[in-house]
Design an enzyme around this catalytic site. Structure first.
Site, PDB file in Angstrom:
ATOM      1  N   HIS A 194       0.753  -1.331   0.077  1.00 33.95           N
ATOM      2  CA  HIS A 194      -0.121   0.044  -0.074  1.00 33.95           C
ATOM      3  C   HIS A 194       0.916   1.234  -0.013  1.00 33.95           C
ATOM      4  CE1 HIS A 194      -2.990   3.001   1.270  1.00 33.95           C
ATOM      5  NE2 HIS A 194      -3.963   2.100   0.491  1.00 33.95           N
ATOM      6  N   ASP A 231      -7.747  -4.736  -1.570  1.00 32.04           N
ATOM      7  CA  ASP A 231      -8.358  -5.379  -2.667  1.00 32.04           C
ATOM      8  C   ASP A 231      -7.907  -6.874  -2.596  1.00 32.04           C
ATOM      9  OD1 ASP A 231      -6.765  -2.308  -4.377  1.00 32.04           O
ATOM     10  OD2 ASP A 231      -8.910  -3.201  -4.459  1.00 32.04           O
TER      11      ASP A 231
END
Ligand code: SDX
Length: 385
Positions: free
Chosen positions: A269, A326
């Protein structure tokens, strides 16, 4: 005197603006909207209540929720002139391209779109986008499979109406059970906003030129499309399906990742250097939703094994690479019956309220136009003489 320009590639250490909407603590994996922890929002609010919390800073009163819900119902249909555009798209047209194009097309039918000065026109435009984004997405799906476009049903809730438009066929209405509606509601809430991510920063940048809300959100759709951002939910699902169908050894796959032959999508991330709190909620929800639906998805088992291998491998741990929003979201979308090529569109439907809230904050603050500088590394002066 002009200030010295310091390079901050991708603005990773630059505060592009002040904002009251969302707070993230990257080290502790904390996410709050208007001060409320995402865990509590996911448990206690609906997606539309979350949208109003993002826009207005407070959980809506029953009256405020009813007024906005009525606006969503009043704006759920596409103008027939807009609907006819679908007759021109090829069935292979990418749904993100269609979504971005149709958001600007809808604005062509909104006469005063540039004058979003007063609260009422903002409310109508926000309702148009949040409501119609479902209708456009479902129409793109129906067109891609050669089925007739289903009209919205004003008697259904936000998520149930979307599922109806996606899966009903003439003379056979799709009636989702509550577990599926709840799973979709949770999915949208967890995607609603995330501070200055790539697509939201894009919306703010476009909005800072005083471009209208539709143009700014259409730009957000395009930024979200990339596989390093919202497109990751399609990429991870393709990776899991490839691993499952080829029965590739996981250790060999992870070695390939470490050799940088490919990325493990759904991991890592730009901000969180610990667990993405949304991934934790989605991981638990994946188990719950599949159990309730009686779905036994081998890809969930595979995802769990991948997570376990990665979290015990120094390559990932040393780079602070953990599952992000995700990694598990696609498992839930599969269980609901959403096709993989629509996954990023689902992310866009969820993110719409965040984009709108940030566009509104730029407008309400009468922000200056965003205009970053650069470090010039091109040729020094030369002459054509
Ligand atoms: C979203 O910003 C947001 O908030 C986004 C989002 C939101 O809600 O809006 O949270 C949604 O976009 C989540 C992220 C979805 N993207 C993916 O899952 C794609 C896979 N992830 C990576 O591409 C990557 O982790 C990024 C793009 C998400 C972040 O990358 P960074 O911060 O630019 O990190 P980097 O590319 O500089 O990588 C640092 C190191 C590198 O290795 P070294 O050069 O140090 O040896 O980590 C490696 C990278 O090669 N790395 C990965 C990896 N992610 C980073 N290696 C393998 N697999 C990965 N997924």
């Amino acid at each position: 005197a002009t200030k010295a320009i310091t390079l901050d590639e991708g603005y990773r250490n630059t505060g592009a603006c002040e904002s009251n909407i969302t707070f993230i603590n990257p080290e502790k994996g904390i996410l709050r909207h208007r001060g409320y922890p995402i865990e509590q929002i996911a448990e206690k609010l609906s997606f539309i209540e979350t949208a109003l919390l993002l826009f207005e800073g407070e959980v809506p009163s029953p009256d405020r929720l009813k007024r906005f819900s009525d606006l969503l119902t009043a704006n759920e249909m596409l103008h027939e002139g807009v609907r006819q555009f679908f007759d021109g798209f090829p069935s292979t047209g990418h749904p993100m391209a269609i979504l971005s194009a149709m958001i600007n097309t809808v604005s062509c039918y909104q006469p005063d779109v540039m004058e979003l000065e007063d609260e009422d026109t903002f409310d109508v435009s926000a309702a148009q986008l949040i409501s119609k984004v479902r209708t456009v997405a479902a129409a793109a799906y129906k067109m891609s499979i050669g089925h007739p476009i289903m009209y919205p049903d004003p008697n259904l809730s936000y998520c149930a109406n979307f599922l109806h438009m996606m899966f009903s066929i003439p003379k056979k209405v799709y009636e989702p059970d509550q577990d599926i509606v709840d799973a979709l509601n949770l999915f949208f809430i967890l995607h609603a906003d995330h501070e200055q991510n790539c697509s939201t920063s894009t919306v703010r940048l476009v909005g800072s030129s005083q471009a209208n809300l539709f143009a700014s959100c259409a730009a957000g759709v395009c930024a979200l499309w990339g596989p390093l951002h919202g497109g990751a939910n399609v990429a991870i699902m393709n990776q899991l399906q490839e691993l499952h169908s080829t029965k590739m050894d996981l250790g060999k796959f992870i070695e390939g990742v470490k050799q940088k032959e490919y990325r493990l999508f759904g991991f890592g991330h730009p901000v969180y250097k610990s667990f993405d709190p949304r991934a934790k909620i989605l991981s638990a929800a994946a188990d719950r939703v599949l159990a309730k639906l009686g779905v036994n998805d081998p890809l969930l088992e595979l995802a769990r094994r991948l997570e376990d291998v990665a979290l015990n491998d120094d390559y990932f741990v040393s780079r602070n690479l953990y599952p992000n929003v995700d990694f598990y979201s696609g498992i839930i979308l599969r269980a609901i019956g959403i096709p993989v090529n629509m996954f990023t569109v689902m992310f866009a439907i969820g993110r719409m309220p965040g984009w709108i809230a940030h566009w509104k904050e730029v407008r309400d603050r009468k922000s200056k136009i965003y205009r970053p500088r650069q470090i010039y590394t091109g040729p020094t002066e030369r002459s054509l003489a």
